[in-house]
Design a protein around this motif. Structure first.
Motif, short mmCIF file in Angstrom:
data_model
loop_
_atom_site.label_atom_id
_atom_site.label_comp_id
_atom_site.label_asym_id
_atom_site.label_seq_id
_atom_site.Cartn_x
_atom_site.Cartn_y
_atom_site.Cartn_z
N ASP A 11 0.81 -1.21 0.00
CA ASP A 11 0.00 0.00 0.00
C ASP A 11 0.84 1.26 0.00
O ASP A 11 0.41 2.31 -0.43
CB ASP A 11 -0.92 0.01 1.22
CG ASP A 11 -1.95 -1.12 1.17
OD1 ASP A 11 -2.32 -1.49 0.04
OD2 ASP A 11 -2.35 -1.61 2.23
N ARG A 14 2.24 2.89 -3.85
CA ARG A 14 1.24 3.09 -4.90
C ARG A 14 1.42 4.41 -5.63
O ARG A 14 0.52 4.88 -6.31
CB ARG A 14 -0.17 3.00 -4.29
CG ARG A 14 -0.48 1.62 -3.73
CD ARG A 14 -1.88 1.54 -3.17
NE ARG A 14 -2.88 1.71 -4.23
CZ ARG A 14 -4.19 1.70 -4.01
NH1 ARG A 14 -4.65 1.56 -2.78
NH2 ARG A 14 -5.03 1.86 -5.01
N ASN A 15 2.58 5.04 -5.48
CA ASN A 15 2.86 6.29 -6.18
C ASN A 15 3.79 6.01 -7.35
O ASN A 15 4.86 5.41 -7.18
CB ASN A 15 3.52 7.30 -5.24
CG ASN A 15 2.59 7.72 -4.12
OD1 ASN A 15 1.40 7.88 -4.34
ND2 ASN A 15 3.14 7.87 -2.93
N LEU A 16 3.39 6.45 -8.52
CA LEU A 16 4.24 6.28 -9.69
C LEU A 16 5.41 7.25 -9.64
O LEU A 16 5.27 8.40 -9.22
CB LEU A 16 3.43 6.53 -10.97
CG LEU A 16 2.47 5.42 -11.40
CD1 LEU A 16 1.67 5.88 -12.61
CD2 LEU A 16 3.25 4.16 -11.76
N ASP A 17 6.55 6.78 -10.08
CA ASP A 17 7.75 7.61 -10.20
C ASP A 17 7.61 8.44 -11.47
O ASP A 17 7.69 7.91 -12.59
CB ASP A 17 8.98 6.71 -10.27
CG ASP A 17 10.29 7.49 -10.32
OD1 ASP A 17 10.28 8.64 -10.80
OD2 ASP A 17 11.31 6.93 -9.91
N MET A 18 7.38 9.74 -11.33
CA MET A 18 7.13 10.59 -12.50
C MET A 18 8.35 10.70 -13.40
O MET A 18 8.23 10.82 -14.62
CB MET A 18 6.68 11.99 -12.04
CG MET A 18 5.36 12.00 -11.29
SD MET A 18 3.98 11.34 -12.27
CE MET A 18 3.82 12.61 -13.52
N SER A 57 8.15 -1.65 -10.34
CA SER A 57 7.17 -1.08 -9.42
C SER A 57 5.76 -1.50 -9.79
O SER A 57 4.88 -1.66 -8.93
CB SER A 57 7.28 0.45 -9.40
OG SER A 57 6.85 1.00 -10.64
N ASN A 90 0.91 17.12 -14.62
CA ASN A 90 2.06 17.40 -13.77
C ASN A 90 2.77 18.68 -14.19
O ASN A 90 3.08 19.55 -13.37
CB ASN A 90 3.03 16.22 -13.82
CG ASN A 90 4.31 16.47 -13.04
OD1 ASN A 90 4.37 16.30 -11.84
ND2 ASN A 90 5.36 16.89 -13.74
#
Length: 302
Positions: A11, A14-18, A57, A90
């Motif tokens: 959990d 759950r953040n994507l690597d921009m 990821s 973004n």
């Protein structure tokens, strides 16, 4: 007593690597790691590491490396659609929060015969939204625009063609129609006199249609100048063919009652380059899509 809260590692990730997402989108749009590395001002190994990190990821392969060239997996195709939108948001948020107004130049190529009716309205709307961005409009033939696009001279192009090549999207499909002088009779002559620019992509299709129908023809005007063609046809000295709804206002569609053959359908396609001006070109592309979508065009969504 407060209950114990368990946070699973899954959990938390759950953040994507921009940064990795930007590398993936650039690789997908430019066609390879080498070109993407140049556009991102990174080494090839750095880009490859970012791609690997993104795949790890997500737990799924994004690129099919089995062939001689890199291709997207079905999951990669879906991520590309999301990734473009995420990066656009973004970058917009970053610019607003940092107080940075978009500025720069976009080279926009459009064939002569589809400048109207949409392009002037698109340019006006874009200028109002991005006053510090200069759009350089280049009007030429599809073949020349695609050559200039391939060599990086143009950031965004529209084309009229009978196929859609990799990296493009179809905005609309339209059939060619015979056009001539209002109330003119040049279409009745045999051999029928044609007026087309030397580099016009419609020229061969019209000639083949006449040959298949057994209608004799001759080139009445063969010129590099669109104005010369329009002037000759409006003087009722020859006939021409345009996409329905995209012609000049002083030429009329010919009501020939079947005396002339039906003409084929062409696509209006759009291609956007993965270039330093790609972000600005992406914003301009959105305005172009909206213009065609407003006419209930068939849009191939990103």
């Amino acid at each position: 007593m407060f209950g114990k809260i368990t946070i699973r590692k899954r959990d938390m990730a759950r953040n994507l690597d921009m940064t990795a997402l930007r590398a993936f989108v650039t690789v997908a749009e430019s066609g390879g790691v080498t070109r993407a590395a140049g556009l991102l001002h990174l080494t090839q190994s750095a880009v490859s590491m970012q791609l690997k990190r993104l795949e790890e990821s997500l737990g799924q392969p994004l690129l099919d490396r089995s062939g001689r060239t890199i291709a997207l997996t079905p999951v990669g195709e879906q991520l590309l659609s999301y990734g473009r939108k995420m990066l656009e948001i973004n970058d917009e948020v970053w610019g607003v929060m940092k107080g940075e107004a978009f500025e720069g130049e976009v080279m926009f190529g459009v064939p002569h015969d589809i400048v109207y009716p949409h392009v002037p309205k698109v340019l006006k709307r874009f200028a109002a939204a991005y006053p510090r961005v200069k759009v350089q409009l280049v009007s030429s033939f599809t073949r020349q625009l695609k050559k200039d696009f391939a060599t990086g001279q143009l950031d965004l192009i529209l084309t009229t063609e009978d196929v859609l090549e990799a990296g493009g999207e179809t905005l609309e499909r339209k059939r060619l129609a015979w056009v001539g002088a209002p109330g003119g009779s040049a279409w009745k002559a045999r051999p029928i006199r044609l007026a087309f620019e030397t580099g016009c992509i419609f020229r061969g299709a019209v000639q083949r249609a006449l040959d298949d129908a057994g209608v004799a023809w001759e080139m009445g005007v063969d010129s590099e100048s669109t104005r010369t063609i329009d002037a000759t046809v409006s003087a009722d000295l020859a006939v021409h063919a345009n996409l329905i709804g995209a012609g000049t206002p002083y030429l009329d569609q010919i009501n020939h009652g079947g005396a002339l053959p039906d003409l084929p359908e062409f696509m209006i396609n759009m291609y956007r380059a993965a270039s330093p001006s790609g972000e600005l070109a992406s914003h301009l592309a959105n305005f172009v899509r909206e213009a065609y979508c407003g006419q209930e065009a068939r849009i191939a969504a990103e």
